[in-house]
Design an enzyme around this catalytic site. Sequence first.
Site, PDB file in Angstrom:
ATOM      1  CG  ASP A 150      -9.682  -2.462  -4.896  1.00  0.00           C
ATOM      2  OD1 ASP A 150     -10.017  -3.309  -5.755  1.00  0.00           O
ATOM      3  OD2 ASP A 150     -10.303  -2.276  -3.834  1.00  0.00           O
TER       4      ASP A 150
ATOM      5  CD  GLU B  64     -12.200   1.887  -2.063  1.00  0.00           C
ATOM      6  OE1 GLU B  64     -11.365   0.959  -1.882  1.00  0.00           O
ATOM      7  OE2 GLU B  64     -13.085   2.173  -1.219  1.00  0.00           O
TER       8      GLU B  64
ATOM      9  CG  ASP C 173      -2.051  -0.925   1.262  1.00  0.00           C
ATOM     10  OD1 ASP C 173      -2.386  -1.456   2.347  1.00  0.00           O
ATOM     11  OD2 ASP C 173      -2.613  -1.135   0.188  1.00  0.00           O
TER      12      ASP C 173
HETATM   13  P1  FBP Z   1      -9.191  -1.694   0.131  1.00  0.00           P
HETATM   14  O1  FBP Z   1      -9.132  -0.654  -0.922  1.00  0.00           O
HETATM   15  O2  FBP Z   1      -8.720  -1.189   1.447  1.00  0.00           O
HETATM   16  O3  FBP Z   1      -8.601  -2.949  -0.281  1.00  0.00           O
HETATM   17  O4  FBP Z   1     -10.777  -2.017   0.436  1.00  0.00           O
HETATM   18  C1  FBP Z   1     -11.651  -2.327  -0.502  1.00  0.00           C
HETATM   19  C2  FBP Z   1     -11.931  -3.828  -0.583  1.00  0.00           C
HETATM   20  O5  FBP Z   1     -10.789  -4.581  -0.308  1.00  0.00           O
HETATM   21  C3  FBP Z   1     -12.503  -4.201  -1.935  1.00  0.00           C
HETATM   22  O6  FBP Z   1     -11.520  -4.349  -2.903  1.00  0.00           O
HETATM   23  C4  FBP Z   1     -13.210  -5.499  -1.634  1.00  0.00           C
HETATM   24  O7  FBP Z   1     -14.253  -5.776  -2.537  1.00  0.00           O
HETATM   25  C5  FBP Z   1     -13.739  -5.267  -0.222  1.00  0.00           C
HETATM   26  O8  FBP Z   1     -12.946  -4.191   0.339  1.00  0.00           O
HETATM   27  C6  FBP Z   1     -13.583  -6.481   0.630  1.00  0.00           C
HETATM   28  O9  FBP Z   1     -14.152  -6.182   1.871  1.00  0.00           O
HETATM   29  P2  FBP Z   1     -14.593  -7.363   2.867  1.00  0.00           P
HETATM   30  O10 FBP Z   1     -13.328  -8.066   3.257  1.00  0.00           O
HETATM   31  O11 FBP Z   1     -15.247  -6.638   4.005  1.00  0.00           O
HETATM   32  O12 FBP Z   1     -15.526  -8.241   2.116  1.00  0.00           O
END
Ligand code: FBP
Length: 325
Positions: free
Chosen positions: A116, A272, A69
């Site tokens: 992401d 996002e 990150d």
């Molecule tokens: P990040 O950008 O911090 O990775 O968060 C977004 C995300 O990871 C998405 O890519 C994904 O669809 C979602 O969160 C997963 O969340 P969870 O683990 O709560 O299902």
Amino acid sequence: MITQAMTLDRYLWQQQKAFNIPVELSILISQIGYTAKILTREISRAALVGQLGLVGDKNATGDAQKKLDVFSNQTIIEAFSDTGLVAALASEELEMAKFMDCRNHTPYVLCIDPLDGSSNIDSSGALGTIFGVYQRKTYNGCCSVEQDILRSGTEMVAAGYILYGTSTVLVCTCGHGVNGFTLDTSLGEFLLSHLNLQCPSESKYYSANLSYAQEWQPHIQKLIVHLNQQHTSLRYSGALVADVHRSLIEGGVYLYPSTPDYPDGKLRLLYECAPLAFIVEQAGGMAMTETKRVLELQPLSIHQRSPLIIGSKATLTLYEQMLQA
Ligand code: FBP
């Protein structure tokens, strides 16, 4: 065959002429392509160069920060420093907006999720980068968060994402259709691979973290029951970009609704939800919070969250009908 291939830069140049897109915007997207090449290399060898695991800090929205990150965020900042392209940057990994270059000739504001799907890093799952671009508003030698960054998605001039999966694919739009470019690592070039992407209207797949299903609003639960009755296959990769990309290619819907713990959902609006909404709408799909069009939301803070339902038009239209029922 290779000589006919359309490189990203050549395509952006053609778009410039066809749609009078400013050269600076083309160069900005090309520079994003450059950062994607660096991230592709670093992601693919992360386990070999000590880039797996946590840095031990939390990011702006309280998520544990992974080493990649921080690397991704730093790579993007360095790629745009001294370019005269980006006046201000809003990033998932930065608490505050970063004013890069507020001299009057610097035209754009960049909102970005550098990496992401970070929960997929250590297990070599799919990852992504998401970006949205706005024309700068303030031209008095300084920038303002309120005027330049907290903008509704309808003001976006370009958006895109990069999927780091079995191949690296950069999908982008400048408001005149959506196109995808696959990285040929042997050439180090993004080559046009998905011309004028159109999101199929019907959903073949749906993506959601069903462990929260019993906490979702009744109309969301109704949609899930309908999708299951239709034997719409469940695919949840842990990376929003990968699930939205599949929906764009094969037809599908991704949902991250609100829950009692996340009354505004988990995903962040500015870097996002809104950029992906701009892309999916350009490809004939739709993107909603639980009740309204994502692009019409006016953000009040940089890391504001929003519920998201995004993808195939027929499914989102059915959801709207369920909402009104
Ligand atoms: P990040 O950008 O911090 O990775 O968060 C977004 C995300 O990871 C998405 O890519 C994904 O669809 C979602 O969160 C997963 O969340 P969870 O683990 O709560 O299902």
